[in-house]
Design a protein around this motif. Sequence first.
Motif, PDB file in Angstrom:
ATOM      1  N   ARG A 128     -15.986   5.128   4.914  1.00 15.86           N
ATOM      2  CA  ARG A 128     -15.031   4.691   4.913  1.00 15.86           C
ATOM      3  C   ARG A 128     -13.896   4.207   5.084  1.00 15.86           C
ATOM      4  N   LEU A 162       3.552   0.982  -5.358  1.00 11.10           N
ATOM      5  CA  LEU A 162       4.131  -0.033  -7.780  1.00 11.10           C
ATOM      6  C   LEU A 162       4.594   1.110  -8.073  1.00 11.10           C
ATOM      7  N   PRO A 170     -20.399   7.544  -9.252  1.00  3.64           N
ATOM      8  CA  PRO A 170     -21.315   6.538  -7.820  1.00  3.64           C
ATOM      9  C   PRO A 170     -22.160   7.390  -8.052  1.00  3.64           C
ATOM     10  N   ARG A 215     -11.517  10.159  -1.023  1.00  4.62           N
ATOM     11  CA  ARG A 215     -12.638   9.739  -1.559  1.00  4.62           C
ATOM     12  C   ARG A 215     -13.940  10.403  -0.693  1.00  4.62           C
ATOM     13  N   SER A 216     -15.064   9.776  -0.868  1.00  9.92           N
ATOM     14  CA  SER A 216     -16.267  10.031  -0.314  1.00  9.92           C
ATOM     15  C   SER A 216     -16.104   9.629   1.173  1.00  9.92           C
ATOM     16  N   GLY A 267     -11.469  -4.745  -8.868  1.00  7.68           N
ATOM     17  CA  GLY A 267     -12.147  -3.260  -8.142  1.00  7.68           C
ATOM     18  C   GLY A 267     -11.591  -2.278  -9.418  1.00  7.68           C
ATOM     19  N   HIS A 298       4.221   1.779   0.461  1.00  5.02           N
ATOM     20  CA  HIS A 298       4.720   1.168  -0.245  1.00  5.02           C
ATOM     21  C   HIS A 298       4.707   1.307  -1.834  1.00  5.02           C
ATOM     22  N   ALA A 352     -17.452   0.140  -4.233  1.00  5.67           N
ATOM     23  CA  ALA A 352     -16.882  -0.093  -3.316  1.00  5.67           C
ATOM     24  C   ALA A 352     -18.026  -1.943  -2.931  1.00  5.67           C
ATOM     25  N   ASN A 353     -18.846  -2.303  -3.762  1.00  6.82           N
ATOM     26  CA  ASN A 353     -20.617  -2.857  -3.398  1.00  6.82           C
ATOM     27  C   ASN A 353     -19.840  -4.287  -4.792  1.00  6.82           C
ATOM     28  N   ALA A 360      -5.562  -4.373  -7.067  1.00  4.56           N
ATOM     29  CA  ALA A 360      -6.160  -3.580  -6.168  1.00  4.56           C
ATOM     30  C   ALA A 360      -6.058  -2.061  -6.061  1.00  4.56           C
ATOM     31  N   LEU A 386     -19.887   6.096   2.812  1.00  2.00           N
ATOM     32  CA  LEU A 386     -20.964   5.618   1.613  1.00  2.00           C
ATOM     33  C   LEU A 386     -21.472   4.365   1.704  1.00  2.00           C
ATOM     34  N   ALA A 387     -22.222   4.224   0.466  1.00  5.66           N
ATOM     35  CA  ALA A 387     -24.109   2.925   0.991  1.00  5.66           C
ATOM     36  C   ALA A 387     -23.398   1.321   0.534  1.00  5.66           C
ATOM     37  N   GLU A 436       0.664  -0.882  -0.037  1.00  7.63           N
ATOM     38  CA  GLU A 436       0.144   0.001   0.373  1.00  7.63           C
ATOM     39  C   GLU A 436       1.014   1.344   0.032  1.00  7.63           C
ATOM     40  N   ARG A 437       0.515   2.388  -0.791  1.00  8.12           N
ATOM     41  CA  ARG A 437       1.471   3.650  -0.925  1.00  8.12           C
ATOM     42  C   ARG A 437       1.227   4.655  -0.785  1.00  8.12           C
ATOM     43  N   TYR A 495     -17.126  16.860  -7.815  1.00  8.74           N
ATOM     44  CA  TYR A 495     -17.569  16.814  -6.667  1.00  8.74           C
ATOM     45  C   TYR A 495     -17.295  17.369  -5.120  1.00  8.74           C
ATOM     46  N   GLN A 541     -22.460   1.638  -6.153  1.00  7.67           N
ATOM     47  CA  GLN A 541     -22.187   0.329  -6.403  1.00  7.67           C
ATOM     48  C   GLN A 541     -20.606  -0.245  -6.585  1.00  7.67           C
TER      49      GLN A 541
END
Length: 438
Positions: free
Chosen positions: A104, A129, A304, A44-45, A296, A127, A310-311, A158, A48-49, A30-31, A186, A308
């Motif tokens: 989130r 990439l 958005p 991001r938001s 993903g 990290h 993330a769902n 991902a 979330l729903a 993960e950076r 937004y 959906q």
Amino acid sequence: MNVAVVGAGLTGCLLACYLARRGLDVTVYERRSDPRAGTPERGRSINLAISERGLDALRRIGLEGQVMADALPMRGRMIHPVDGPLDFQPYSHDGEMAINSISRGALNNTLLDAAEAAPGVKVRFGHRLTGLDPATGAMTFATADGETHATADVVLGADGAGSAVRGELLAHRGIEESADFLDYGYKELTIPAVDGEFALDPGALHIWPRGTSMMIALPNPDRSFTCTMFWPTGGTASFASLSSPAAVERHFRTHYPDVVALAPTLVEDYRHNPVGLLGTVRCAPWQTDGRVGLIGDAAHAIVPFYGQGANCGFEDVVVLDRCLDETGGSWARALPLFERRRKENTDAIAEMALANFIEMRDKVASPVYRLAKGIEHRLERAFPGRYVSRYELVSFSTVPYSQVKRRVRRQQQLLAGAGAALLAGVIVAAVAGIRRTS
Ligand code: FAD
């Protein structure tokens, strides 16, 4: 077998949990720094729903209860006109089904905890990439201490809409990619709690539909609401067009009058919070040689408006897991199978998400729309399980998105046929009546 997952966002963390159950050695890169250790990076938001597809994926690894403990169910849309009374529109025909407002950050942290607790999973923060050889799985990362290298048998990207893994596949393997940005962006604003209570009904997703612009608000566990305003990024009526505090206030007083009294930091929020971009990313293929794959948002970022993204990423994880089951754990067969199963579905939700923007910003306020929704809910009650609205199929079921599109089209054709037959019957009866009386 060691697997590298690039990105410890929502999809990457859930994926690591699922892969750990297969006894694989998983390293998540993960950076960002560990979001649990300090102030998480604002991206991001805020909330979330999460609906049935996401919950189904969490349920399968025993995380649904923990995630839902802080969730705020929203059973419908609350429409805020410029003037006049609020209008509550339930999501389901029985008014019982709900999508869930979830933080989130909290969701990501729960998934990170679960991933780190799973046997065989390591998470490497800081990290980023920067290089990948898809033929060998050799990766290069930028870290605070300089460049570092690692190799994996399988590399899964991902890493979100701007995926570096996808970028490497593009460079080395000539995959095709398109990124269609909306000319809308937004901005997030806050409606705080009033005397420790919610300032608006927390059981609804609030919408201020204004034709070419709109605002929505979702409740948070601290009893505040996070508003997201969608507006063009350029032009005379756009985020860029409000250049002074007075102009911001004037705009809100004209278009969102009830928000002004509820949002004391409105002008500061507006001036300081960034404008986020919105777009749809499509690419193909999603994998090369069964060694490097995308999942993903990295494979299929969407706008958005259906809540959906993330769902859908969570559902990807369930489908990939099933593909691994069906191929006896062969990545060479599972990754192409995953793409074959999933691509038409992610294309379908991308299209439905774009269409829902027009519905939310424009149609929901119209009397014709309300009438059509009323008829739809009546049909659902009259033909339970046989007539199901698009919204319910997308949000409250795991029916594949492409089937949802086909089924809704069939339902609409039947409805149009029934409407035409009804009209024809009325005309025949009227003509017969006229003949009798003449
Ligand atoms: P991301 O969340 O983008 O995670 C990617 C991760 O990879 C990040 O942690 C990032 O730091 C890391 N990363 C990136 N590049 C690198 C690199 N080079 N090296 C290492 N790590 C890297 N979805 C819903 O389901 N419901 C909603 O209500 C909803 N509302 C939304 C509202 C808005 C305003 C927006 C913009 C999106 C919304 N979404 C919603 C969509 C949702 O946010 C995404 O679909 C979801 O976050 C995708 O998860 P992901 O893990 O695939 O990607």
